[in-house]
Design an enzyme around this catalytic site. Structure first.
Site, short mmCIF file in Angstrom:
data_model
loop_
_atom_site.label_atom_id
_atom_site.label_comp_id
_atom_site.label_asym_id
_atom_site.label_seq_id
_atom_site.Cartn_x
_atom_site.Cartn_y
_atom_site.Cartn_z
N TYR A 34 43.36 36.00 43.35
CA TYR A 34 43.35 34.91 44.38
C TYR A 34 42.27 33.76 44.45
O TYR A 34 41.34 34.13 43.52
CB TYR A 34 43.17 35.76 45.52
N ARG A 53 39.49 28.03 37.60
CA ARG A 53 39.16 29.35 37.63
C ARG A 53 40.55 30.31 37.73
O ARG A 53 40.47 31.29 37.09
CB ARG A 53 38.12 29.74 38.90
N ARG A 101 58.71 49.77 41.16
CA ARG A 101 57.24 50.49 40.90
C ARG A 101 57.21 50.94 39.44
O ARG A 101 58.01 51.97 39.15
CB ARG A 101 56.92 51.14 41.94
N LYS A 148 38.99 37.45 39.37
CA LYS A 148 38.89 37.49 41.00
C LYS A 148 40.15 38.07 41.42
O LYS A 148 41.25 37.37 41.65
CB LYS A 148 38.88 36.00 41.43
N GLU A 181 25.35 41.06 42.68
CA GLU A 181 25.73 40.21 43.54
C GLU A 181 26.29 40.73 44.89
O GLU A 181 25.89 41.92 45.01
CB GLU A 181 27.19 39.38 42.94
N LEU A 205 31.21 37.88 39.57
CA LEU A 205 32.26 36.99 39.60
C LEU A 205 31.32 35.53 39.37
O LEU A 205 30.43 35.25 39.91
CB LEU A 205 32.88 36.98 40.92
#
Ligand code: PMP
Length: 303
Positions: A34, A53, A101, A148, A181, A205
């Protein structure tokens, strides 16, 4: 929020009507990437950095081509207009899509690509000047925090723990006391007039705000070291000789005034922090065609 428009796999529809299959791998497995991009004056801030990114992260999970046909560089600004967002953010998510799945990749995948824009006011000056508070937690995330990913359970739990402790943000700590972070932010310390922040590796990140803070700090003449620091270093610095701030897309720079039960520096936003925040606020205002806002701080005489 009736005017919120969703982009979903090539279609535009009201966000409230968006539907994704139960067996979307993003929903069942957290198998997705995301981005969150700031909107200011109806314009996307540092869009190219975010799209770059996104591409890099998609490649890292073998989804290189997933977003390429979607022309997000046109779709995202279009969403801002359609949703009439003046200040807020755009959220983008790309998953490995619907498939019965299984853990292993479906072949071929049918990625889900979605995005929407939302209005959200910028932090008020009074909120910035009050400062933010951090709650230290053991970093129990996986070893690819540079991606991310939509696997955010560790961050969800850490940020909720922080909230229950009365803090604004979680602070991910390594076992040896190194500050990694924030729950959804990068963290900088100002020690002896120079900036320190965790180096870019798999443990954090690589924030877009982090990147711009470093560039602007160097331009302003502040020394910057991408070298990890410990909580001890911060807390043992004499009052007035240490500052801490977070950096993130949605909150820019936020001065940190308390970590756990301990006050940072003299308990007020630091002068270097406010000077950098002024630089970043001015740069962003110019980028989106606004008048630069009044300064919050005073640039320290010596750096
Ligand atoms: N670290 C983490 C773990 C984050 O979730 C975020 C926000 N996405 C950041 C840092 C800051 O990154 P950016 O400046 O790109 O928003």
């Amino acid at each position: 929020m009736d005017n919120e428009v969703l982009y979903l796999n090539g279609d535009f529809l009201p966000l409230s009507q968006g539907r994704v299959p139960v067996e979307d791998r993003g929903f069942q497995l957290g198998d997705g990437i995301y981005e969150v991009i700031k909107v200011m004056n109806g314009r996307l801030v540092w869009l190219e950095d975010h799209l770059e990114r996104l591409e890099r992260n998609l490649a890292a999970v073998s989804l290189s081509e997933a977003a390429s046909g979607h022309h997000l560089d046109f779709v995202l600004p279009d969403l801002v207009v359609r949703s009439q967002v003046d200040h807020g953010f755009v959220y983008v998510q790309v998953t490995r899509g619907f498939a019965p799945r299984e853990f292993v990749f479906p072949n071929p995948p049918h990625p889900t690509v979605l995005a929407y824009a939302r209005s959200k006011p910028a932090p008020a000056v009074s909120e910035i000047l009050m400062g933010t508070t951090l709650h230290p937690v053991r970093d129990l995330r996986w070893a690819r925090c540079d991606i991310k990913s939509t696997n955010l359970l560790a961050a969800v739990l850490a940020k909720e723990e922080a909230r229950q402790a009365g803090a604004h943000e979680a602070l991910f700590m390594a076992e040896d006391g190194v500050v990694r972070e924030g729950g959804s932010s990068n963290v900088f310390a100002v020690l002896d007039g120079g900036l320190r922040t965790h180096p870019l590796d798999n443990r954090i990140l690589g924030g877009i705000t982090r990147k711009h803070v470093i560039e602007m700090a160097l331009q302003e003449g502040y020394p910057v070291e991408e070298r990890a620091f410990t909580l001890d270093e911060v807390m043992s610095a004499p009052a007035g000789r240490c500052e801490v701030f977070t950096a993130s897309t949605t909150k820019d720079i936020m001065p940190v005034v308390r970590i756990g039960s301990q006050v940072v520096g003299d308990g007020k936003p630091g002068v270097v922090t406010l000077a950098l925040l002024d630089v970043i606020r001015r740069a962003q205002a110019i980028l989106v065609g606004l008048e630069p806002p009044p300064a919050l701080g005073v640039r320290p005489a010596s750096v």
